[in-house]
Design a protein around this motif. Structure first.
Motif, short mmCIF file in Angstrom:
data_model
loop_
_atom_site.label_atom_id
_atom_site.label_comp_id
_atom_site.label_asym_id
_atom_site.label_seq_id
_atom_site.Cartn_x
_atom_site.Cartn_y
_atom_site.Cartn_z
N VAL A 126 10.09 62.56 -2.94
CA VAL A 126 11.06 63.49 -3.12
C VAL A 126 12.66 62.99 -2.84
O VAL A 126 13.53 63.18 -4.14
CB VAL A 126 10.66 64.80 -2.55
N ARG A 127 12.98 62.41 -2.31
CA ARG A 127 14.22 60.99 -2.33
C ARG A 127 14.40 60.47 -3.27
O ARG A 127 15.51 60.89 -3.85
CB ARG A 127 14.00 60.02 -1.23
N ALA A 128 13.54 59.52 -4.59
CA ALA A 128 13.91 59.70 -5.11
C ALA A 128 14.02 59.74 -6.43
O ALA A 128 15.05 59.27 -7.40
CB ALA A 128 12.39 58.58 -5.55
N VAL A 146 14.29 63.91 5.55
CA VAL A 146 12.72 62.98 5.84
C VAL A 146 12.56 62.05 7.18
O VAL A 146 12.20 62.34 7.91
CB VAL A 146 12.67 61.71 4.66
N ALA A 147 14.22 61.81 7.31
CA ALA A 147 14.29 61.64 9.05
C ALA A 147 13.79 62.14 9.88
O ALA A 147 13.16 61.82 11.19
CB ALA A 147 15.28 61.11 9.32
N LEU A 148 14.69 63.60 9.79
CA LEU A 148 14.41 64.74 11.08
C LEU A 148 12.45 64.82 10.67
O LEU A 148 11.73 64.95 11.84
CB LEU A 148 14.48 66.01 10.82
N ALA A 149 12.07 65.03 9.51
CA ALA A 149 10.47 65.28 9.83
C ALA A 149 9.77 64.17 10.03
O ALA A 149 8.70 64.74 10.86
CB ALA A 149 9.63 65.60 8.12
N PHE A 150 10.61 63.04 9.74
CA PHE A 150 9.80 61.83 10.34
C PHE A 150 9.89 61.66 12.55
O PHE A 150 8.40 61.72 12.17
CB PHE A 150 10.11 59.95 10.46
N VAL A 151 10.84 61.97 12.47
CA VAL A 151 10.48 61.90 14.14
C VAL A 151 9.98 63.55 14.73
O VAL A 151 9.34 63.12 15.61
CB VAL A 151 12.07 62.39 14.37
N VAL A 152 9.95 64.30 14.25
CA VAL A 152 9.23 65.46 14.52
C VAL A 152 7.75 65.33 14.63
O VAL A 152 6.85 65.59 15.68
CB VAL A 152 9.88 66.77 13.88
N ILE A 153 7.57 65.20 13.47
CA ILE A 153 6.36 65.04 12.95
C ILE A 153 5.09 63.75 14.50
O ILE A 153 3.98 63.53 14.76
CB ILE A 153 5.54 64.28 11.47
N TRP A 154 6.17 62.24 14.53
CA TRP A 154 5.65 61.24 15.23
C TRP A 154 5.75 62.12 16.17
O TRP A 154 4.66 61.44 17.03
CB TRP A 154 7.03 60.31 14.97
#
Length: 170
Positions: A126-128, A146-154
Motif C-alpha cells: 500500500v505504501r508503494a 505502517v510503523a504504528l501497526a508494526f509496533v502494536v502487532i509486535w
C-alpha cells in the motif's frame, strides 16, 4: 486456516492468532522452519514493494547506478541481510523480556517478530502505491501507519509469546 486469513485476523486479535501459532508449532516437526518461511516471505513482499520506487528514482541521484544494480542490492538486503538482523532483534527482545519477567522461549520471540513482519508486509505494498502518487503528505501518513501497526502487532504478539510457559519449543 489459510495464512492470508490469519494475517487479516491478526489486525483484530493479534494475541489470539499468536497463541494459535504457538500451539500449532508444538505439533510441528520443524517449527523453526515455519518461522523462517514467515520472515522470508515477509521480506520478499517488502522487497517487491520497493521495486516501483527503485524504478522511478533518477539514476543521477544514486550515482548512475544501473537499475539492475539497485534492484539487486535491494533484494539482497531484504532477503539475506534483513532476516539476519531480525534474528538479532528477536534475540534482543527476548532477553529484554526476560529481564522484565517474561516466561517465553527464544523460539516464541522469533515467531512473534517473524509473524509481525509477514503481517505488516502487505502494508508496504500500500505504501508503494501511495509513493507512486508522488504526494509527500499521504506517504508520510502511510509510513507512520505502517510503523504504528508494526509496533502494536509486535508488542501484542511478544506479550503473548513471553507469557507462554517455558516448556514450549526452544
Amino acid at each position: 486456516m489459510a495464512v492470508t486469513a490469519q494475517i487479516l485476523r491478526t489486525y483484530r486479535h493479534p494475541r489470539r492468532v499468536m497463541r494459535g501459532l504457538m500451539a500449532s508449532s508444538l505439533r510441528d516437526d520443524r517449527p523453526e522452519a515455519r518461522g523462517l518461511v514467515y520472515v522470508m516471505l515477509g521480506c520478499l513482499i517488502i522487497a517487491i514493494s520497493h521495486v516501483p520506487t527503485l524504478i522511478s528514482v533518477e539514476a543521477d541521484l544514486v550515482g548512475d547506478a544501473p537499475l539492475e544494480a539497485r534492484l539487486g542490492i535491494a533484494f539482497f538486503g531484504w532477503l539475506f541481510v534483513a532476516p539476519l538482523l531480525l534474528y538479532g532483534l528477536a534475540m534482543l527482545s527476548h532477553i529484554l523480556a526476560r529481564v522484565v519477567g517474561g516466561q517465553g522461549t527464544g523460539f516464541a520471540a522469533r515467531l512473534a517478530l517473524f509473524w509481525t513482519v509477514l503481517t505488516v508486509s502487505p502494508l508496504f505494498l500500500v505504501r508503494a502505491l501511495v509513493t507512486l502518487a508522488n504526494d509527500a503528505t499521504p506517504v508520510f501518513a502511510v509510513e507512520a501507519a505502517v510503523a504504528l501497526a508494526f509496533v502494536v502487532i509486535w508488542s501484542a504478539c511478544l506479550i503473548e509469546a513471553e507469557a507462554a510457559p517455558a516448556g514450549a519449543a526452544s
